[in-house]
Design a protein around this motif. Structure first.
Motif, PDB file in Angstrom:
ATOM      1  N   GLU A  62       0.945  -1.370  -0.354  1.00 21.27           N
ATOM      2  CA  GLU A  62       0.113   0.199  -0.078  1.00 21.27           C
ATOM      3  C   GLU A  62       0.617   1.251   0.467  1.00 21.27           C
ATOM      4  O   GLU A  62       1.841   0.889   0.596  1.00 21.27           O
ATOM      5  CB  GLU A  62      -1.216  -0.251   1.115  1.00 21.27           C
ATOM      6  CG  GLU A  62      -1.968   0.856   1.359  1.00 21.27           C
ATOM      7  CD  GLU A  62      -3.245   0.747   0.677  1.00 21.27           C
ATOM      8  OE1 GLU A  62      -3.138   0.331  -0.553  1.00 21.27           O
ATOM      9  OE2 GLU A  62      -3.873   1.848   0.967  1.00 21.27           O
ATOM     10  N   LYS A 108      -0.439   7.013   0.916  1.00 19.15           N
ATOM     11  CA  LYS A 108      -2.118   7.376   1.145  1.00 19.15           C
ATOM     12  C   LYS A 108      -2.073   6.536   3.176  1.00 19.15           C
ATOM     13  O   LYS A 108      -3.607   7.410   3.193  1.00 19.15           O
ATOM     14  CB  LYS A 108      -2.449   6.274   0.516  1.00 19.15           C
ATOM     15  CG  LYS A 108      -3.497   6.317   0.486  1.00 19.15           C
ATOM     16  CD  LYS A 108      -4.211   4.834  -0.983  1.00 19.15           C
ATOM     17  CE  LYS A 108      -5.559   4.626  -1.132  1.00 19.15           C
ATOM     18  NZ  LYS A 108      -5.883   3.274  -2.123  1.00 19.15           N
ATOM     19  N   GLY A 121      -5.434   7.247   5.291  1.00 20.13           N
ATOM     20  CA  GLY A 121      -5.800   6.637   4.573  1.00 20.13           C
ATOM     21  C   GLY A 121      -5.944   5.243   5.897  1.00 20.13           C
ATOM     22  O   GLY A 121      -5.107   4.990   6.972  1.00 20.13           O
ATOM     23  N   THR A 122      -6.139   3.605   5.361  1.00 26.44           N
ATOM     24  CA  THR A 122      -6.803   2.765   6.113  1.00 26.44           C
ATOM     25  C   THR A 122      -6.022   1.885   5.353  1.00 26.44           C
ATOM     26  O   THR A 122      -6.710   1.593   4.404  1.00 26.44           O
ATOM     27  CB  THR A 122      -8.035   2.686   6.603  1.00 26.44           C
ATOM     28  OG1 THR A 122      -7.977   4.406   7.787  1.00 26.44           O
ATOM     29  CG2 THR A 122      -8.085   1.660   7.837  1.00 26.44           C
ATOM     30  N   LEU A 123      -5.871   0.601   5.411  1.00 26.14           N
ATOM     31  CA  LEU A 123      -5.506  -0.859   4.860  1.00 26.14           C
ATOM     32  C   LEU A 123      -6.332  -1.505   6.004  1.00 26.14           C
ATOM     33  O   LEU A 123      -5.782  -1.612   7.273  1.00 26.14           O
ATOM     34  CB  LEU A 123      -3.549  -1.187   4.831  1.00 26.14           C
ATOM     35  CG  LEU A 123      -3.944  -1.907   4.002  1.00 26.14           C
ATOM     36  CD1 LEU A 123      -4.451  -2.264   2.927  1.00 26.14           C
ATOM     37  CD2 LEU A 123      -2.405  -2.499   4.348  1.00 26.14           C
ATOM     38  N   ILE A 124      -6.719  -1.904   5.134  1.00 28.21           N
ATOM     39  CA  ILE A 124      -8.309  -3.468   5.970  1.00 28.21           C
ATOM     40  C   ILE A 124      -7.273  -4.932   5.301  1.00 28.21           C
ATOM     41  O   ILE A 124      -7.680  -4.697   3.524  1.00 28.21           O
ATOM     42  CB  ILE A 124      -9.367  -2.799   5.847  1.00 28.21           C
ATOM     43  CG1 ILE A 124      -9.491  -1.654   6.792  1.00 28.21           C
ATOM     44  CG2 ILE A 124      -9.913  -4.742   6.509  1.00 28.21           C
ATOM     45  CD1 ILE A 124     -11.227  -1.162   7.091  1.00 28.21           C
ATOM     46  N   ILE A 125      -7.176  -5.621   5.780  1.00 27.09           N
ATOM     47  CA  ILE A 125      -7.182  -7.381   5.425  1.00 27.09           C
ATOM     48  C   ILE A 125      -7.643  -8.006   6.491  1.00 27.09           C
ATOM     49  O   ILE A 125      -7.535  -8.042   7.467  1.00 27.09           O
ATOM     50  CB  ILE A 125      -5.835  -7.573   5.539  1.00 27.09           C
ATOM     51  CG1 ILE A 125      -4.433  -6.716   4.624  1.00 27.09           C
ATOM     52  CG2 ILE A 125      -5.299  -9.132   4.223  1.00 27.09           C
ATOM     53  CD1 ILE A 125      -3.161  -6.675   4.759  1.00 27.09           C
TER      54      ILE A 125
END
Lengths: 164, 159
Positions: free
Chosen positions: B126, B130, B135-139
């Motif tokens: 990512e 960002k 921003g947010t990263l979701i797995i």
């Protein structure tokens, strides 16, 4: 009474083309010459053909060019040169000299600027596909090779990678 | 060859601009990240008091997901410097975070087996920019333990 072959041989003899006749037997030329010498009819045929031939050659129409060949071609060459100059003038009118000069400098500057901006954006990650694997990449190196659904909301700034 | 002042200034300006543009893309220094293992459910609050409700702002960002409640099971802040990967242990799973260069954060998600061995589930990259911009990263994925529930690891910049 002469045969057709003898008529053809007499015509060829009158035109001086007896040697070109196919299948002419050796010594035939001498025989024809003797025939023309002793036979009045044969001589009349040969004389008639020769007189017609001379008359045609004497009255062949001659078409003369009003100008000499050199002058004629020089006229064409001059016309071509005039047309070429006209095309050059038209091109120069469309692209004035200062315009050509400015583009010679402006084009590389604009190109360089575009490249620099692209490099900057790519290195900052602002462009889609700036990373070799894309803005978000799901690697298949994991031990679980099942796929994943990727959702991205630019307005929320959220990237969701949902594994199966 | 003559060097006019205008030419020298132009050359200097060009070099400065080039440095500014190219250096702007590199990420120097440390990066503080927050990794949270979150449980998404429509059920009631679990009995365990250790579970806390997900931050409201972050919850608002999960509108794309359909669950009503999000409980944080484990949270850990990680500071990464340079390209050295750092792990964050989140109970039954772990993430390995590393700045892989080119402005990209690489996240490796591991599941933890009963024998405490880590098993790589997925690798995701990512843009750091960002995340720095909020921003947010979701797995995540569907829960295998409870029907219709979900688990997710949420990675944001730590404040």
């Amino acid at each position: 009474m002469k045969t057709i072959e003898e008529d053809l041989e007499l015509q060829a003899y009158a035109d001086g083309q007896l040697h070109q006749l196919e299948g002419l037997a050796p010594g035939r030329r001498a025989e024809i010459e003797r025939l023309v010498g002793r036979d009045a009819e044969a001589r009349a045929v040969v004389d008639g053909l020769r007189s017609i031939s001379q008359m045609l050659r004497a009255n062949e129409p001659v078409h003369s060019v009003p100008a000499s060949r050199e002058f004629y071609w020089s006229q064409i060459q001059r016309r071509i040169q005039i047309d070429e100059r006209a095309v050059d003038r038209a091109a120069a009118t469309q692209h004035p000299a200062h315009s050509v000069w400015s583009w010679r400098w402006l084009a590389p500057v604009l190109g360089l600027g575009t490249i620099m901006i692209a490099i900057a954006l790519v290195s900052r990650g602002d462009l889609p596909g700036s990373h070799p694997l894309g803005e978000i990449a799901v690697s298949e190196r994991g031990s679980d090779n099942s796929g994943a659904v990727v959702f991205r909301s630019e307005s929320e700034g959220v990237t969701i990678c949902w594994l199966d | 060859m003559k060097f006019s002042i205008a030419r020298l200034l132009s050359a200097g300006l060009f070099v400065c601009l080039l440095n500014l543009l190219t250096a702007g893309g590199t990420v120097a220094g440390e990066l503080k990240l927050k990794s949270q293992l979150v449980w998404g459910t429509d059920g009631a609050k679990p009995e365990s008091k250790e579970f806390v409700e997900l931050d409201a702002k972050l919850k608002d960002k999960l509108k794309a997901l359909r669950w009503k409640n999000y409980w944080v099971i484990k949270s850990e802040d990680t500071r990464i410097e340079g390209k050295d990967p750092k792990q964050a242990m989140l109970g039954k799973c772990a993430v390995e975070l590393s700045n892989v260069g080119d402005g990209q954060l690489q996240v490796k998600l591991f599941s933890m087996a009963a024998d405490k061995k880590l098993k790589l589930l997925r690798t995701v990259t990512e843009p750091i920019k960002k995340l720095e911009n909020g921003g947010t990263l979701i797995i995540g994925g569907d829960s295998k333990d409870t029907w219709d529930d979900a688990w997710m690891v949420i990675i944001t910049i730590a404040h």
